[in-house]
Design a protein around this motif. Sequence first.
Motif, PDB file in Angstrom:
ATOM      1  N   THR B  78       0.827  -1.192   0.000  1.00  0.00           N
ATOM      2  CA  THR B  78       0.000   0.000   0.000  1.00  0.00           C
ATOM      3  C   THR B  78       0.869   1.253   0.000  1.00  0.00           C
ATOM      4  OG1 THR B  78      -1.583  -1.263   1.282  1.00  0.00           O
ATOM      5  CG2 THR B  78      -1.960   1.085   1.145  1.00  0.00           C
ATOM      6  N   VAL B  79       1.910   1.241   0.834  1.00  0.00           N
ATOM      7  CA  VAL B  79       2.786   2.414   0.909  1.00  0.00           C
ATOM      8  C   VAL B  79       3.472   2.653  -0.433  1.00  0.00           C
ATOM      9  CG1 VAL B  79       4.896   3.283   1.957  1.00  0.00           C
ATOM     10  CG2 VAL B  79       3.136   2.291   3.387  1.00  0.00           C
ATOM     11  N   LYS B  80       3.945   1.538  -1.042  1.00  0.00           N
ATOM     12  CA  LYS B  80       4.592   1.638  -2.348  1.00  0.00           C
ATOM     13  C   LYS B  80       3.622   2.268  -3.349  1.00  0.00           C
ATOM     14  CE  LYS B  80       5.763  -2.383  -4.063  1.00  0.00           C
ATOM     15  NZ  LYS B  80       6.387  -3.707  -4.141  1.00  0.00           N
ATOM     16  N   TYR B  81       2.422   1.794  -3.278  1.00  0.00           N
ATOM     17  CA  TYR B  81       1.383   2.273  -4.186  1.00  0.00           C
ATOM     18  C   TYR B  81       1.126   3.766  -3.990  1.00  0.00           C
ATOM     19  CZ  TYR B  81      -3.241   2.363  -6.337  1.00  0.00           C
ATOM     20  OH  TYR B  81      -4.311   2.660  -7.117  1.00  0.00           O
ATOM     21  N   VAL B  82       1.028   4.179  -2.716  1.00  0.00           N
ATOM     22  CA  VAL B  82       0.754   5.583  -2.414  1.00  0.00           C
ATOM     23  C   VAL B  82       1.907   6.470  -2.896  1.00  0.00           C
ATOM     24  CG1 VAL B  82       0.477   7.242  -0.536  1.00  0.00           C
ATOM     25  CG2 VAL B  82      -0.731   5.075  -0.449  1.00  0.00           C
ATOM     26  N   ILE B  83       3.131   6.023  -2.598  1.00  0.00           N
ATOM     27  CA  ILE B  83       4.298   6.842  -2.919  1.00  0.00           C
ATOM     28  C   ILE B  83       4.426   7.063  -4.417  1.00  0.00           C
ATOM     29  CG2 ILE B  83       6.830   6.822  -2.917  1.00  0.00           C
ATOM     30  CD1 ILE B  83       6.722   5.633  -0.153  1.00  0.00           C
ATOM     31  N   ILE B  84       4.049   6.085  -5.189  1.00  0.00           N
ATOM     32  CA  ILE B  84       4.164   6.246  -6.636  1.00  0.00           C
ATOM     33  C   ILE B  84       2.938   6.939  -7.222  1.00  0.00           C
ATOM     34  CG2 ILE B  84       4.356   5.010  -8.825  1.00  0.00           C
ATOM     35  CD1 ILE B  84       6.131   3.023  -7.378  1.00  0.00           C
ATOM     36  N   PRO B 157       4.108 -11.618 -10.270  1.00  0.00           N
ATOM     37  CA  PRO B 157       4.043 -10.850  -9.022  1.00  0.00           C
ATOM     38  C   PRO B 157       4.808  -9.522  -9.077  1.00  0.00           C
ATOM     39  CG  PRO B 157       4.663 -13.122  -8.582  1.00  0.00           C
ATOM     40  CD  PRO B 157       4.641 -12.967 -10.060  1.00  0.00           C
ATOM     41  N   ASP B 158       5.835  -9.446  -9.907  1.00  0.00           N
ATOM     42  CA  ASP B 158       6.598  -8.201  -9.967  1.00  0.00           C
ATOM     43  C   ASP B 158       5.874  -7.100 -10.722  1.00  0.00           C
ATOM     44  OD1 ASP B 158       8.614  -9.379  -8.608  1.00  0.00           O
ATOM     45  OD2 ASP B 158       9.723  -9.993 -10.385  1.00  0.00           O
ATOM     46  N   ILE B 159       4.926  -7.490 -11.533  1.00  0.00           N
ATOM     47  CA  ILE B 159       4.298  -6.533 -12.451  1.00  0.00           C
ATOM     48  C   ILE B 159       2.892  -6.154 -12.010  1.00  0.00           C
ATOM     49  CG2 ILE B 159       3.687  -6.134 -14.868  1.00  0.00           C
ATOM     50  CD1 ILE B 159       6.591  -6.666 -14.660  1.00  0.00           C
ATOM     51  N   ALA B 160       2.216  -7.096 -11.361  1.00  0.00           N
ATOM     52  CA  ALA B 160       0.765  -6.933 -11.147  1.00  0.00           C
ATOM     53  C   ALA B 160       0.410  -5.612 -10.472  1.00  0.00           C
ATOM     54  CB  ALA B 160       0.224  -8.109 -10.349  1.00  0.00           C
ATOM     55  N   LEU B 161       1.158  -5.248  -9.410  1.00  0.00           N
ATOM     56  CA  LEU B 161       0.813  -4.007  -8.699  1.00  0.00           C
ATOM     57  C   LEU B 161       1.043  -2.786  -9.598  1.00  0.00           C
ATOM     58  CD1 LEU B 161      -0.203  -3.002  -5.954  1.00  0.00           C
ATOM     59  CD2 LEU B 161       2.151  -2.616  -5.317  1.00  0.00           C
ATOM     60  N   ASN B 162       2.116  -2.838 -10.397  1.00  0.00           N
ATOM     61  CA  ASN B 162       2.381  -1.725 -11.318  1.00  0.00           C
ATOM     62  C   ASN B 162       1.244  -1.554 -12.310  1.00  0.00           C
ATOM     63  OD1 ASN B 162       4.707  -2.063  -9.958  1.00  0.00           O
ATOM     64  ND2 ASN B 162       6.035  -2.273 -11.733  1.00  0.00           N
ATOM     65  N   ALA B 163       0.698  -2.689 -12.734  1.00  0.00           N
ATOM     66  CA  ALA B 163      -0.406  -2.630 -13.679  1.00  0.00           C
ATOM     67  C   ALA B 163      -1.577  -1.878 -13.055  1.00  0.00           C
ATOM     68  CB  ALA B 163      -0.824  -4.041 -14.079  1.00  0.00           C
ATOM     69  N   ILE B 164      -1.826  -2.141 -11.777  1.00  0.00           N
ATOM     70  CA  ILE B 164      -2.919  -1.436 -11.102  1.00  0.00           C
ATOM     71  C   ILE B 164      -2.584   0.040 -10.944  1.00  0.00           C
ATOM     72  CG2 ILE B 164      -4.274  -1.303  -8.970  1.00  0.00           C
ATOM     73  CD1 ILE B 164      -3.906  -4.246  -8.626  1.00  0.00           C
ATOM     74  N   MET B 165      -1.308   0.333 -10.666  1.00  0.00           N
ATOM     75  CA  MET B 165      -0.893   1.732 -10.517  1.00  0.00           C
ATOM     76  C   MET B 165      -1.177   2.517 -11.799  1.00  0.00           C
ATOM     77  SD  MET B 165       2.785   1.547  -8.703  1.00  0.00           S
ATOM     78  CE  MET B 165       3.065   0.753  -7.141  1.00  0.00           C
ATOM     79  N   VAL B 166      -0.749   1.963 -12.920  1.00  0.00           N
ATOM     80  CA  VAL B 166      -0.936   2.647 -14.198  1.00  0.00           C
ATOM     81  C   VAL B 166      -2.408   2.948 -14.414  1.00  0.00           C
ATOM     82  CG1 VAL B 166      -0.783   2.376 -16.693  1.00  0.00           C
ATOM     83  CG2 VAL B 166       1.112   1.640 -15.241  1.00  0.00           C
ATOM     84  N   MET B 167      -3.205   1.935 -14.164  1.00  0.00           N
ATOM     85  CA  MET B 167      -4.631   2.084 -14.387  1.00  0.00           C
ATOM     86  C   MET B 167      -5.216   3.176 -13.487  1.00  0.00           C
ATOM     87  SD  MET B 167      -7.332  -0.936 -13.989  1.00  0.00           S
ATOM     88  CE  MET B 167      -7.393  -0.957 -12.232  1.00  0.00           C
TER      89      MET B 167
END
Lengths: 423, 299
Positions: B78-84, B157-167
């Motif tokens: 979550t923190v990673k997600y917020v920071i980016i 697993p390395d990509i999935a969260l980034n995919a959500i971030m982009v979206m």
Amino acid sequence: MKRKKWLTMVGITSVLMGSMLAGCGGGDEKTAGEDTSGGKDEKIEVTLAGWGGNPSEQKLLQQTLDEFEAKHPDIKVKLEVISEQYMDVIKTRLIGGEGPDVFYLDAFEAPALIETGVLEPLDKYVTDDFDINDFEKPLLDAFKGKDGKIYGFPKDYSTLALFYNKKMFQEAGVDVPKTWDELREAAKKLTKGTKVYGLGVAPELARLYYIAESKGGKVVTDNKASFADPKVVEALQPIVDMHLKDKSAAQPSEAGAGWGGEMFGQGKAAMVIEGNWAIPFLQDTFPNLEYGTAEIPTINGKKATMAYTVAYVMNKDSKKKKAAWELISYLTGKEGMKTWTSKGYALPTRKSVAAELGYDKDPLRGPLVAGASYATVWQNGTNLPIIMNNFNNQFVSAFLGERPLDEALKEAQETANKEIESK
Amino acid sequence: MKRAFSKKEWREAGAGYLLLSPTLFVLLLFIIGPIVFAIFLAFHKVQLLGTTTFQFVGIDNFQRMLEDTRAKIALWNTVKYVIIVVPCQTMLALVLAATLNAGLKGQKFFRIVYFLPTLTSSTVLTLIFMWMYNQNGLINHFLKAIGLPTYNWLGDPDIALNAIMVMNIWSTAPFFMVIYLAALQEVPDSLYEAAELDGANALQKFWYVTVPYLRPVTSFVVIMGLIGTFQLFDQSYIFSSGSGGPNNSTLTVVLLIYQYAFKTLGTMGYAAALAFALAIIILVATLLQRKFSKEESLY
């Protein structure tokens, strides 16, 4: 004068409050009204909740229910289809006292739900006519509580079998594998780069359990995870190797498919290990596909497969238990089960019905039926959901080659057991 | 001198509360009540199914958090997600707003087009993106066409969260863009004129006039962004069909709370404790943000 002002104010407020409360209560009144209008001649309405199947399955269930209603003119069945997050919805409704009278329960979830005491033990309703010994014993045992009482009767089941693409096998000149080693060799020959994989794998405990335990290790010991056992790791290693070293196996998402059946139907996997549910799917979606089924190849010379089963269970708080039992006993009785399983969407759990419908001689379903005698039922104590969750999470990382399998499983086991202990 | 309320004042206050009572009733029932109950739950071991029991366990639920590996992973994700996501969506919103405010031809049309993603339901958006993210989907086809490597967006697993971030950046930036757009109307022309006289070019005008002037709005946008991103749930829920996989990579705090509350039996109390902790984290993050931006704004 002042008093009048007060009165108007009280009046306005109470009107506001009143209309609000009436707004809230309105819903109840309406549904209550519907209930009475629905049961013109004092019919008892039993609610039955389940998850949805494909349209033809739903039609078949409705047909079975119609037959039941014809035989029991005093009972009306209200079918509720919960299409998403079935167990979450059921649990929440049971907590709120709004649970259905009769509902589906997967064997996998059964021990935990039985333990909470929200299910009605069914032994006292059973009559000789119901013929309890007719059920396949392992499937019936899946719904027995620790107290030895039966809490549900299995409505149907499926095992896993090997689905293979006949055309690809012919082109590659391979025979249907009989042992797991043969399967691995065959998968290598059938693979065509990243276009076609030899074997489609679902990297989930539900689908790998029998393989994991094939070398003598145990996935669950004393209701705790024990899958980091070297014997379990050794048994699962070939699956990982097929993906990473041979590059002959892949999970559906790598090929852009949602699940094994789809991957197989699209011709992206020459073999998949799936259950009975894939047969009607392939028939509807890929009618031109030429495929066959076979029993799962043996590991160490032993046959193994999984069995998944679902039962009808009764809500302990139901106010219409007698009618609810009538429904359960019809649906899992010889007659109802025959209608429900007549089209082959699901396999009958009663030996007599199975013999009558002759699925053991069906070319596609034969191997699935044959598996029933040696299958492991997908169930193991109350903590299996937690164990499965942690296994699935870490196994994927090993399957994708991010870390060695033994290390991944060790961590998953620790996490799972910690979660179980702090429960 | 402390003076007691006179009779008249009491009566007036009473009348006021009487008129407020429907609203107060709703607030108590649906907002304050649940909050108090959630705090109560956080200190209890709760068994809801079957025989309902509440067993007081003190701060056990909070201690358990420290040992819970999945809670740590969820918090880190979550923190990673917020920071980016927060800086990206804020900057993108500002740039989009500035370009739309520059007086280009057809800017009304673009304003509508940019705003469309925000109007779409996030569930539908996620489903459409999952289609595009498919191994054989639009995005991989496009990457292949221009010679870039393709990814297993949903399964790796390395990509999935980034995919959500982009979206998420793509879909929430336009909402904040509209807020910026409104604020941009307020920037006085005289400031720009003065800057022009001093010889500032377009970029300098943007950096030295527009950005400082929009500071209070930026503060608001960042706080709203922080709260929104800390509460990420629906996208990762749909992406992983509720599991937080692959390999816990899309597991967020709210998703974890959901799992403990509704999926596992008997952990409702722990879920409430997690929710309580998340509320505190968001509060702290917001306060920090305000301190750093040194803005005495009203937001």
